[in-house]
Design a protein around this motif. Structure first.
Motif, PDB file in Angstrom:
ATOM      1  N   VAL A   1       0.656  -1.224  -0.025  1.00  0.00           N
ATOM      2  CA  VAL A   1      -0.004   0.014   0.059  1.00  0.00           C
ATOM      3  C   VAL A   1       0.859   1.258   0.075  1.00  0.00           C
ATOM      4  CG1 VAL A   1      -1.998  -1.066   1.173  1.00  0.00           C
ATOM      5  CG2 VAL A   1      -0.123   0.007   2.656  1.00  0.00           C
TER       6      VAL A   1
ATOM      7  N   THR B   1       0.992   4.431  -2.842  1.00  0.00           N
ATOM      8  CA  THR B   1       0.201   5.597  -2.901  1.00  0.00           C
ATOM      9  C   THR B   1       1.202   6.709  -2.391  1.00  0.00           C
ATOM     10  OG1 THR B   1      -1.888   4.427  -2.252  1.00  0.00           O
ATOM     11  CG2 THR B   1      -2.040   6.939  -1.979  1.00  0.00           C
TER      12      THR B   1
ATOM     13  N   GLU C   1      -2.558   3.920  -6.864  1.00  0.00           N
ATOM     14  CA  GLU C   1      -3.170   2.588  -6.018  1.00  0.00           C
ATOM     15  C   GLU C   1      -2.166   1.482  -6.419  1.00  0.00           C
ATOM     16  OE1 GLU C   1      -5.307   2.439  -4.110  1.00  0.00           O
ATOM     17  OE2 GLU C   1      -5.685   4.533  -4.235  1.00  0.00           O
TER      18      GLU C   1
END
Length: 629
Positions: free
Chosen positions: A236, A239, A245
């Motif tokens: 993650v 980002t 994403e």
């Protein structure tokens, strides 16, 4: 509600006791520890049932027969196997002892209920199957060997017609009792296996959640690649690092964000790591989207790639890469490099300063000291009035020269420190040009250089008159100094788009292309070596001009070439900046005088969506309309 905590407490107590019984050799391996615990639960449960049921049975049966003693001994073997496992940690040996006990029970029950034809003999098949669940090949082979011995024992009883006493317990009662016991044994193992599997799955979920939390807490981007560089999964942190994403990096999404010049190195590094297993570290430039907090569009990063044997997401995953943002590191390195270059530049300026100031101060000081000693010495009365006057003039000229050097240094210091007295007002710049020309005319005539001014009518400007006067005097002085006898210096005033242009053009020796870029550097003199100069001066005149023009918010342009003269254009706004507004040195644009201007090429397409070659219009000397494709 209280039942649930009690259940958890009992389960925790049982787990603690089982953990204490597991041998030290299996304590570190979770899977092996679970197999040991499952074996201990089933065997100890069988032993507990036997211990509870044996006393009532003996009270009911009385003295047991030989076959009953064999069955009771076989029931004790699983408990012995559990003790053996606790003491040695050898799971296959414990399974072999337990399989021997189960085989003895089945053989004893089958021998008194029909031999080979007894329904109980079928349970011999379950012995190796039960060992197979343990996951040990040696345990399965040992159990299978015990089951085969049991079959041979039953076959031998039938072959030799060995008659065993038949128990007065009917087969209808014995077989269901044995079946229930065996089913309970298997059910205990299944329940323990399921409980361990649930704990294992819960542990895996906890580990995955912890890994996700860890990956989300760090700023480094973690990506999993196949051997061709395609991304299988990404953390993650994509980002924060790339403003994208994680799902958009899958496949070739990450490669598309790598700078074109760095893509071959990236693909080669991933391929080499996947093939050789040697970790690799390489710098990358990455294009980022507008979602980053700092708004950067291109960052410097460092990627470290390692090979993994089994990917966490797909069997094709072979390389895991950790990418770290190194933009601040590169920016800091660039700042250090600029600081180093500035320090070297300052050191070079200091060297030139020492050389120039030493020359500029020592020469007039020597003249002052020498001629003053002559005037004050014993031979002074013998000097004529004309000689004394000449010596005094030399001393005065040398003193004025020293004062000029000191004043120039003070002006440069005040400009750089921001303490220069800057007071703009409205005045006639054309009249200032004429007065400066009149002031420098005698010096120009002495050098054999003609000086002319081209300015028609008064032109008002809001600026500092003293600063503008010093700008003009410095520029005209330099032009006269570097123009040989018979040359010409022209001053002109033009109205430009950005303000007023003050132009000082000469027909002097000019400046080489290698020295043009150094103009404005303090103590720099074009065409001079470190300690050999053709003209007097400190090399601060143009630096002072640059600083004074910068105070007004203006700009400079210098065009020159060897033996082609020099043109200095100072552009000042009609209304110069306010005194309280900070402003640095004026920018200097340089150009080689007489060099052809670059041509601009304008493409004229044949159509909006045409793929055919278009037309280009070239502007400049010898321009022509030509087709390109």
């Amino acid at each position: 509600m209280p039942a649930l905590p009690i259940k958890k407490v009992l389960t925790s107590l049982i787990d603690d006791r089982l953990a204490g019984l597991v041998h030290a050799s299996a304590a570190d391996d979770v899977a092996t520890r679970c197999r040991h615990q499952r074996f201990l639960v089933s065997r100890l449960a069988t032993g507990a049932v036997m211990m509870v049921g044996l006393p009532p049975y003996l009270l009911w049966r009385g003295v047991p027969s030989g076959i009953e003693v064999l069955a009771i001994a076989s029931l004790l073997l699983p408990v012995f196997a559990a003790v053996l496992l606790v003491r040695t940690g050898s799971l296959w040996l414990a399974h072999a002892v337990s399989a021997a006990g189960l085989t003895g029970i089945v053989v004893a029950l089958s021998s008194v209920t029909g031999g080979v034809a007894s329904p109980a003999a079928v349970w011999l098949v379950a012995i190796p199957v039960e060992a197979l669940i343990s996951g040990s090949l040696r345990a399965t082979l040992a159990a299978a060997a015990m089951a085969v011995l049991g079959v041979l024992a039953l076959a031998g009883l039938d072959a030799f017609a060995i008659a065993l006493p038949v128990m007065d317990i009917s087969a209808g009662l014995a077989l269901p009792a044995f079946a229930l016991t065996a089913i309970s044994h298997v059910a205990a193992q299944a329940l323990e296996h399921e409980r361990n599997e649930d704990a294992w799955r819960e542990r895996l979920r906890d580990n995955e959640a912890r890994d996700r939390l860890l990956l989300s807490a760090i700023d480094d981007l973690v990506t999993w690649h196949d051997r061709n560089g395609r991304v299988v999964d990404a953390s993650v942190s994509a980002t924060r690092l790339l403003g994208s994403e994680p799902a958009r990096l899958h496949g070739h999404g990450f490669l598309e964000r790598v700078h074109v010049a760095d893509r071959p190195a990236f693909l080669q590094a991933v391929s080499d790591v996947a093939a050789t297993g040697r970790p690799a570290t390489l710098p990358l430039r990455l294009h980022v989207e507008a979602g980053r907090p700092d708004g950067a569009r291109l960052i410097h990063a460092e990627m470290r790639a390692h090979r993994i044997e089994h990917g966490p997401h797909d069997a094709a995953t072979t390389v895991v890469a950790v990418t770290r943002d190194m933009t601040e590191h590169y920016r800091h390195a660039e700042e250090l490099e600029r600081a180093r270059a500035e320090a070297e530049r300052a050191d070079a300026i200091k060297g030139r300063f020492l050389a120039n100031v030493t020359h500029e101060l020592r020469t007039p000081l020597n003249a002052i000291i020498g001629f003053s000693e002559v005037l004050a010495g014993e031979g002074a009365p013998s000097l004529s009035a004309e000689q004394a006057r000449d010596y005094a003039e030399i001393i005065g000229a040398s003193g004025h020269h020293l004062l000029g050097v000191v004043n120039t240094l003070l002006d440069m210091s005040r400009i750089q420190s921001g303490n220069f007295d800057y007071a703009p007002e409205v005045f006639d710049i054309a009249g200032l040009l004429q007065s400066c020309c009149d002031l420098m005319r005698l010096r120009a005539e002495a050098a054999g250089v003609s000086l002319a001014v081209a300015a028609s009518g008064p032109v008002e400007i809001t600026a500092d008159p003293g600063a503008c006067r010093q700008i003009l005097i410095n520029l005209v002085s330099n032009a006269v100094k570097f123009t040989p006898r018979g040359g010409r210096v022209d001053l002109s005033l033009r109205r430009g788009v950005e303000g007023l242009d003050i132009v000082v053009a000469d027909t002097g020796c000019g400046i080489g292309a290698e020295d043009l870029s150094k103009l404005g550097t303090p103590f720099f003199q074009a065409g001079a070596g470190d300690y050999k100069r053709q003209h007097e001066g400190t090399g601060l005149g143009l630096s002072v001009v640059q600083g004074l023009v910068g105070l007004h918010g203006g700009a400079m342009r210098i065009e020159s070439a060897p033996q082609s003269g020099t043109v200095v254009t100072v552009t000042l706004p009609r209304v110069c900046r306010a005194p309280e507004t900070a402003c640095g040195p004026a920018p200097i644009r340089i150009a080689v005088r007489g060099a052809p201007q670059p041509r601009r090429v304008v493409r004229l397409p044949l159509g909006l969506f045409d793929a055919e070659p278009g037309l280009t219009l070239s502007t400049g000397p010898g321009s022509a309309l030509r087709r390109t494709g």
